[in-house]
Design a protein around this motif. Structure first.
Motif, PDB file in Angstrom:
ATOM      1  N   PHE B   8       0.812  -1.204   0.000  1.00 22.11           N
ATOM      2  CA  PHE B   8       0.000   0.000   0.000  1.00 22.11           C
ATOM      3  C   PHE B   8       0.848   1.257   0.000  1.00 22.11           C
ATOM      4  O   PHE B   8       0.496   2.239  -0.641  1.00 22.11           O
ATOM      5  CB  PHE B   8      -0.953  -0.009   1.203  1.00 22.11           C
ATOM      6  CG  PHE B   8      -2.317  -0.509   0.819  1.00 22.11           C
ATOM      7  CD1 PHE B   8      -2.695  -1.805   1.088  1.00 22.11           C
ATOM      8  CD2 PHE B   8      -3.206   0.327   0.162  1.00 22.11           C
ATOM      9  CE1 PHE B   8      -3.940  -2.263   0.723  1.00 22.11           C
ATOM     10  CE2 PHE B   8      -4.454  -0.129  -0.201  1.00 22.11           C
ATOM     11  CZ  PHE B   8      -4.821  -1.433   0.080  1.00 22.11           C
ATOM     12  N   PHE B   9       1.927   1.218   0.728  1.00 24.34           N
ATOM     13  CA  PHE B   9       2.817   2.375   0.738  1.00 24.34           C
ATOM     14  C   PHE B   9       3.321   2.642  -0.671  1.00 24.34           C
ATOM     15  O   PHE B   9       3.363   3.776  -1.132  1.00 24.34           O
ATOM     16  CB  PHE B   9       4.023   2.114   1.664  1.00 24.34           C
ATOM     17  CG  PHE B   9       3.932   2.832   2.970  1.00 24.34           C
ATOM     18  CD1 PHE B   9       3.842   2.131   4.154  1.00 24.34           C
ATOM     19  CD2 PHE B   9       3.926   4.223   3.016  1.00 24.34           C
ATOM     20  CE1 PHE B   9       3.741   2.802   5.362  1.00 24.34           C
ATOM     21  CE2 PHE B   9       3.841   4.891   4.228  1.00 24.34           C
ATOM     22  CZ  PHE B   9       3.752   4.166   5.401  1.00 24.34           C
ATOM     23  N   PHE B  10       3.689   1.542  -1.342  1.00 22.03           N
ATOM     24  CA  PHE B  10       4.230   1.685  -2.686  1.00 22.03           C
ATOM     25  C   PHE B  10       3.166   2.244  -3.625  1.00 22.03           C
ATOM     26  O   PHE B  10       3.398   3.185  -4.375  1.00 22.03           O
ATOM     27  CB  PHE B  10       4.740   0.329  -3.184  1.00 22.03           C
ATOM     28  CG  PHE B  10       5.288   0.373  -4.579  1.00 22.03           C
ATOM     29  CD1 PHE B  10       4.595  -0.205  -5.634  1.00 22.03           C
ATOM     30  CD2 PHE B  10       6.493   1.008  -4.841  1.00 22.03           C
ATOM     31  CE1 PHE B  10       5.104  -0.162  -6.922  1.00 22.03           C
ATOM     32  CE2 PHE B  10       7.003   1.055  -6.121  1.00 22.03           C
ATOM     33  CZ  PHE B  10       6.307   0.473  -7.169  1.00 22.03           C
ATOM     34  N   THR B  11       1.962   1.655  -3.558  1.00 24.97           N
ATOM     35  CA  THR B  11       0.876   2.108  -4.438  1.00 24.97           C
ATOM     36  C   THR B  11       0.535   3.566  -4.174  1.00 24.97           C
ATOM     37  O   THR B  11       0.369   4.352  -5.101  1.00 24.97           O
ATOM     38  CB  THR B  11      -0.385   1.261  -4.200  1.00 24.97           C
ATOM     39  OG1 THR B  11      -0.015  -0.086  -4.002  1.00 24.97           O
ATOM     40  CG2 THR B  11      -1.350   1.398  -5.356  1.00 24.97           C
ATOM     41  N   SER B  12       0.443   3.913  -2.906  1.00 25.15           N
ATOM     42  CA  SER B  12       0.092   5.294  -2.601  1.00 25.15           C
ATOM     43  C   SER B  12       1.203   6.239  -3.024  1.00 25.15           C
ATOM     44  O   SER B  12       0.933   7.346  -3.479  1.00 25.15           O
ATOM     45  CB  SER B  12      -0.206   5.458  -1.117  1.00 25.15           C
ATOM     46  OG  SER B  12       0.816   4.903  -0.347  1.00 25.15           O
ATOM     47  N   GLY B  13       2.444   5.776  -2.890  1.00 25.85           N
ATOM     48  CA  GLY B  13       3.566   6.589  -3.354  1.00 25.85           C
ATOM     49  C   GLY B  13       3.451   6.868  -4.839  1.00 25.85           C
ATOM     50  O   GLY B  13       3.642   8.004  -5.289  1.00 25.85           O
ATOM     51  N   VAL B  14       3.090   5.822  -5.583  1.00 28.13           N
ATOM     52  CA  VAL B  14       2.940   5.983  -7.037  1.00 28.13           C
ATOM     53  C   VAL B  14       1.815   6.966  -7.338  1.00 28.13           C
ATOM     54  O   VAL B  14       1.961   7.886  -8.149  1.00 28.13           O
ATOM     55  CB  VAL B  14       2.653   4.614  -7.698  1.00 28.13           C
ATOM     56  CG1 VAL B  14       2.173   4.798  -9.121  1.00 28.13           C
ATOM     57  CG2 VAL B  14       3.895   3.745  -7.667  1.00 28.13           C
ATOM     58  N   ILE B  15       0.685   6.778  -6.647  1.00 27.80           N
ATOM     59  CA  ILE B  15      -0.466   7.661  -6.892  1.00 27.80           C
ATOM     60  C   ILE B  15      -0.092   9.100  -6.615  1.00 27.80           C
ATOM     61  O   ILE B  15      -0.394  10.007  -7.389  1.00 27.80           O
ATOM     62  CB  ILE B  15      -1.671   7.248  -6.021  1.00 27.80           C
ATOM     63  CG1 ILE B  15      -2.195   5.886  -6.469  1.00 27.80           C
ATOM     64  CG2 ILE B  15      -2.778   8.286  -6.109  1.00 27.80           C
ATOM     65  CD1 ILE B  15      -3.245   5.312  -5.545  1.00 27.80           C
ATOM     66  N   PHE B  16       0.591   9.299  -5.495  1.00 29.65           N
ATOM     67  CA  PHE B  16       0.915  10.667  -5.141  1.00 29.65           C
ATOM     68  C   PHE B  16       1.967  11.279  -6.051  1.00 29.65           C
ATOM     69  O   PHE B  16       1.935  12.484  -6.322  1.00 29.65           O
ATOM     70  CB  PHE B  16       1.310  10.786  -3.657  1.00 29.65           C
ATOM     71  CG  PHE B  16       0.166  11.285  -2.842  1.00 29.65           C
ATOM     72  CD1 PHE B  16      -0.699  10.413  -2.235  1.00 29.65           C
ATOM     73  CD2 PHE B  16      -0.089  12.640  -2.773  1.00 29.65           C
ATOM     74  CE1 PHE B  16      -1.781  10.885  -1.531  1.00 29.65           C
ATOM     75  CE2 PHE B  16      -1.174  13.118  -2.070  1.00 29.65           C
ATOM     76  CZ  PHE B  16      -2.023  12.238  -1.451  1.00 29.65           C
ATOM     77  N   THR B  17       2.881  10.454  -6.533  1.00 31.31           N
ATOM     78  CA  THR B  17       3.869  10.993  -7.482  1.00 31.31           C
ATOM     79  C   THR B  17       3.156  11.470  -8.736  1.00 31.31           C
ATOM     80  O   THR B  17       3.442  12.541  -9.265  1.00 31.31           O
ATOM     81  CB  THR B  17       4.900   9.908  -7.852  1.00 31.31           C
ATOM     82  OG1 THR B  17       5.336   9.289  -6.650  1.00 31.31           O
ATOM     83  CG2 THR B  17       6.071  10.493  -8.603  1.00 31.31           C
ATOM     84  N   VAL B  18       2.199  10.640  -9.191  1.00 36.46           N
ATOM     85  CA  VAL B  18       1.443  11.029 -10.386  1.00 36.46           C
ATOM     86  C   VAL B  18       0.681  12.325 -10.130  1.00 36.46           C
ATOM     87  O   VAL B  18       0.696  13.260 -10.934  1.00 36.46           O
ATOM     88  CB  VAL B  18       0.467   9.884 -10.773  1.00 36.46           C
ATOM     89  CG1 VAL B  18      -0.565  10.360 -11.758  1.00 36.46           C
ATOM     90  CG2 VAL B  18       1.245   8.705 -11.333  1.00 36.46           C
ATOM     91  N   LEU B  19       0.038  12.388  -8.946  1.00 31.84           N
ATOM     92  CA  LEU B  19      -0.745  13.580  -8.635  1.00 31.84           C
ATOM     93  C   LEU B  19       0.151  14.813  -8.526  1.00 31.84           C
ATOM     94  O   LEU B  19      -0.124  15.854  -9.096  1.00 31.84           O
ATOM     95  CB  LEU B  19      -1.495  13.377  -7.316  1.00 31.84           C
ATOM     96  CG  LEU B  19      -2.808  12.593  -7.362  1.00 31.84           C
ATOM     97  CD1 LEU B  19      -3.346  12.440  -5.960  1.00 31.84           C
ATOM     98  CD2 LEU B  19      -3.824  13.259  -8.242  1.00 31.84           C
ATOM     99  N   PHE B  20       1.218  14.655  -7.733  1.00 28.91           N
ATOM    100  CA  PHE B  20       2.077  15.809  -7.490  1.00 28.91           C
ATOM    101  C   PHE B  20       2.833  16.246  -8.745  1.00 28.91           C
ATOM    102  O   PHE B  20       3.237  17.406  -8.858  1.00 28.91           O
ATOM    103  CB  PHE B  20       3.084  15.515  -6.363  1.00 28.91           C
ATOM    104  CG  PHE B  20       2.486  15.678  -4.995  1.00 28.91           C
ATOM    105  CD1 PHE B  20       2.419  14.619  -4.123  1.00 28.91           C
ATOM    106  CD2 PHE B  20       1.971  16.906  -4.594  1.00 28.91           C
ATOM    107  CE1 PHE B  20       1.860  14.767  -2.863  1.00 28.91           C
ATOM    108  CE2 PHE B  20       1.410  17.053  -3.337  1.00 28.91           C
ATOM    109  CZ  PHE B  20       1.356  15.981  -2.474  1.00 28.91           C
ATOM    110  N   SER B  21       3.049  15.304  -9.670  1.00 31.34           N
ATOM    111  CA  SER B  21       3.755  15.710 -10.888  1.00 31.34           C
ATOM    112  C   SER B  21       2.874  16.648 -11.704  1.00 31.34           C
ATOM    113  O   SER B  21       3.346  17.344 -12.576  1.00 31.34           O
ATOM    114  CB  SER B  21       4.145  14.487 -11.713  1.00 31.34           C
ATOM    115  OG  SER B  21       2.974  13.806 -12.115  1.00 31.34           O
TER     116      SER B  21
END
Lengths: 349, 123, 293
Positions: B8-21
């Motif tokens: 979950f940490f990994f998935t959320s990290g990916v989601i947030f990277t996409v969002l923040f980018s």
């Protein structure tokens, strides 16, 4: 003359061979008794019928480790590699049952002695009998549990597997165990079986058992002797709250120190931080005031009400609180707990 | 940390990277006064009032004594003009008149815009 | 007297022994205080369905008897859930109405507990990260935020560091450090706002507790610390909320009064234009129910 001698020798040897063939037990004069020797093994050697609930390891997926997981966590990884659904959304076995020895003397059900023993060992003081030695018992859901579960106890009374399933459905408010789960739980329980050292036999009794084993014959008396040192069935007597809840039980005045032990080892096991209950308990003055206020009432917040009757499940909340039978909490202990709560509630006033 | 938590940490990290980018730091441009408003100088009485009466102060909406705001007179509208909520709902968010009601036409919107820019004069 | 002293020492020792082994729990009773989030986490596999409601202004122009003191309006509503992924990590998904320039919001919230209070550690520390997407239709040519020239202009983000300390069995305090970033703002505003806040929880009786929560923006027109404000900027006020929490077993029911209309951080921190003094405060309530999955 020699022919007579030969004939006598032949007849004697036939008689002796014949006699030895009728001995039902294996004569293993090398068998030695240790404190770690399982009680069930000794009883079988002495001619007691083997216990019916040995685990069936032929089923795929049965293992002690899986049994441990199910008992402690409610879920395990099945033989297909998938994690099983939780057996119960509300409880695990260790919510109400210890897995270690909880009585100093296994032949009596004495809650006062048990409380001291549990406090000294740092284990919880729980309403359910410990699973340590459950496989050595022959009767389950005894006494007044029939009042609570009615006809359901009949199948479970003499069958440990049925008893486990009844607990899974009724007490834990969860699902049935699959056959491999049930056998795994049994396999785990067998690792908690009683050992000869647990029985606290006197040196004389120990010698008697050793002698009976050495003889290699069935010995009903020795079997009775061994069985007298532990309970075959956990007695259960339901008792009501005191008639006058203000007065309390007709016992000597409660001891707040003992009451604190009960609060700590028993109540907080489930109620600390809402571990197994929606109703949180702590050491706050407000909590003690609240409990103190409700003692004499007929609500689900009265300690008399919940200790002696338990509570019923309410839809949407964590499941109910089980009651404490007389053998699990004595009247004196209830009064001790009351004294502790009232002392704490009034301590800062 | 369990494997599930790591996943979950990994998935959320990916989601947030996409969002923040997709992070930007933009501001709206300074609002330009509509040049058309140089010639159009509408006032409440005569120009704006008919629009309000036909599209806003209708039964069930902003009629007399309505809890949502009484738009039948200039004085009763004034609080919502002063605090900018009238402008916000009709011009910025365009969610008033609400869906299902007759919307304001482009012409009417322009009149209202110029009227508000001019300080919503009564007459 | 001597016996009394012995008993007292024994009780204290037992109590201390019982409590010093434990991590400090339940600094607050819910994962949110009033506006701000708290350091509390959900246990693993626990689902918390949540409805938060903020009514209209109680007094002032939009309040009073005509709107029954704001109860007939909804300034903001939240429907959503939180889910405990593990002991120290939870995520939430909510739909909110929105009370600022951006409306019809979908919010995704992550919260992680970094440390828990115990005898060797004085604070419980948690961090949150929220992403908010406005799903309203683009209003073209309006010159307002809702014109969303690009898709990324629909987004706003917030990150918080929450530091809490349970002072005693019945008082908890939390310091909140927040940052809110909105991708598109009006010309007079700043994209990134920093704020600090304080929140408290005071247990009144076993079932009832008092909560309070205040945020202080540190930069931008929103902040009282910035003396020079843009002339086009509206008046901003500090989001302050007070409330009562009732423990009813599976629920925590909260009723509160607050001036800020927005519910999520990207809404109430940068866009609170309602004033307590002008009566622009509102009643709000939260109902949440826990399910074991």
């Amino acid at each position: 003359m020699r022919s007579w001698l030969y004939a006598v020798l032949v007849i004697l040897s036939i008689i002796l061979l014949g006699a030895s063939a009728f001995r039902p037990t294996v004569s293993d004069s090398e068998y030695s008794l240790h404190p770690d020797t399982p009680v069930a093994e000794v009883l079988e050697r002495l001619g007691d019928p083997p216990l019916p609930h040995k685990p069936n390891f032929k089923l795929r997926g049965v293992s002690v480790v899986r049994g441990y997981d199910i008992v402690h966590y409610g879920t395990t990884t099945g033989p297909d590699g998938q994690r099983t659904t939780k057996q119960s959304p509300h409880f695990v076995c260790t919510s109400c049952h210890n897995m270690v020895r909880e009585d100093p003397d296994l032949s009596v059900a004495d809650p006062e002695a048990r409380l001291d023993y549990c406090a000294a060992q740092g284990i919880p003081f729980l309403p359910g009998t410990t699973m340590y030695g459950v496989v050595n018992r022959t009767s389950f859901y005894n006494g007044d549990y029939e009042k609570k579960y009615g006809d359901l106890v009949y199948r479970a009374r003499y069958d440990l597997r049925e008893a486990i399933q009844l607990c899974a459905i009724a007490c834990s408010q969860g699902r049935h165990l699959a056959p491999w789960e049930l056998e795994s739980v049994l396999a785990y329980f067998w690792t908690l079986q009683l050992k000869m050292g647990d029985l606290q036999l006197t040196p004389h009794e120990w010698q008697e058992v050793e002698g009976a084993l050495a003889q290699g014959r069935p010995s009903g008396a020795t079997i009775e002797l061994i069985k007298s040192h532990y309970l075959q069935a956990s007695p259960a007597t339901f008792v009501p709250p005191p008639d006058d809840r203000r007065q309390g039980y007709a016992v000597p005045p409660g001891n707040p120190q003992r009451g604190r032990l009960i609060y700590q080892q028993s109540c907080l096991h489930c109620h600390w931080d809402k571990r197994f209950s929606f109703f949180a308990l702590d050491y706050d003055l407000r909590t003690f005031s609240f409990l103190s206020k409700h003692i004499a009432r007929y609500t689900r917040y009265s300690i008399y009400q919940v200790i002696r009757w338990g509570t019923e499940p309410i839809p949407g909340k964590r499941a109910y609180m089980p009651n404490f039978t007389l053998e699990k909490m004595s009247h004196q202990q209830v009064e001790d707990l009351r004294a502790f709560i009232e002392t704490q509630a009034h301590s800062e006033q | 940390m369990t494997l599930r938590a790591l996943e979950f940490f990994f998935t959320s990290g990916v989601i947030f990277t996409v969002l923040f980018s997709s992070c930007t730091k933009d501001k709206l441009p300074e609002p330009q006064v509509n040049s058309a408003c140089d010639t159009l100088m509408p006032v409440y009485i005569g120009t704006i009032k008919p629009i309000i009466d036909s599209k806003c102060a209708i039964p069930g909406c902003h009629s007399a004594g309505s809890s949502a705001g009484d738009f039948t007179t200039y004085e009763s509208m004034l609080p919502r003009l002063d605090n900018g909520r009238f402008k916000k709902r009709t011009l910025d968010q365009r969610d008033m008149p609400p869906q299902g009601s007759e919307p304001l036409t482009e012409e009417e919107l322009l009149l209202i815009e110029c009227w508000i820019n001019a300080g919503f004069p009564k007459q | 007297m001597r016996h009394l002293l012995t008993y007292c020492l024994l009780w204290c020792a037992l109590g201390a022994w019982a409590q010093s082994r434990e991590r400090v729990v339940r600094t607050f009773h819910d994962t949110r205080i009033i506006n701000t989030q708290s350091v509390e986490m959900l246990a693993p596999r626990r689902l918390d369905i949540r409805i938060v409601h903020r009514f209209g202004d109680m007094l002032g122009d939009a309040g009073g008897w005509p709107t029954f003191y704001g109860l007939e309006n909804a300034a903001d509503v939240l429907f959503g859930f939180d889910y405990g992924v593990s002991e120290n990590f939870m995520l939430g998904l909510y739909r909110t109405k929105g009370a600022g320039d951006r409306r019809q919001l979908l919010n995704l919230n992550f919260k992680a507990r970094l440390a828990q209070q115990r005898p060797t550690m004085p604070f419980t520390i948690a961090a949150t990260a929220l992403g908010s997407l406005s799903t309203m239709s683009q209003v073209e040519g309006s010159g307002a935020v809702s014109s969303f020239p690009q898709f990324s202009h629909r987004l706003a983000f917030s990150g918080q560091l929450l530091i809490a300390h349970k002072l005693s069995e019945y008082i908890g305090l939390q310091l909140t450090l927040s940052t809110v970033h909105r991708n598109l703002v009006p010309h007079y505003d700043d994209n990134t706002i920093f704020a600090s806040g304080l929140a408290t929880h005071i247990q009144l009786t076993k079932m009832l507790s008092f909560i309070m929560d205040v945020q202080l923006p540190l930069n931008g027109n929103q902040s009282p610390l910035q003396t020079v404000k843009h002339p086009d900027a509206p008046n901003y006020y500090l989001p302050i909320g007070v409330g009562i929490e009732v423990e009813t077993g599976g629920h925590v029911f909260q009723i509160n009064l607050t001036n800020s209309a927005g519910i999520v951080e990207t809404d109430f921190i940068p866009e609170t234009t309602q004033s307590w003094r002008q009566g622009e405060f509102r009643l709000g309530f939260t109902i949440s129910r826990l399910f074991n999955l």
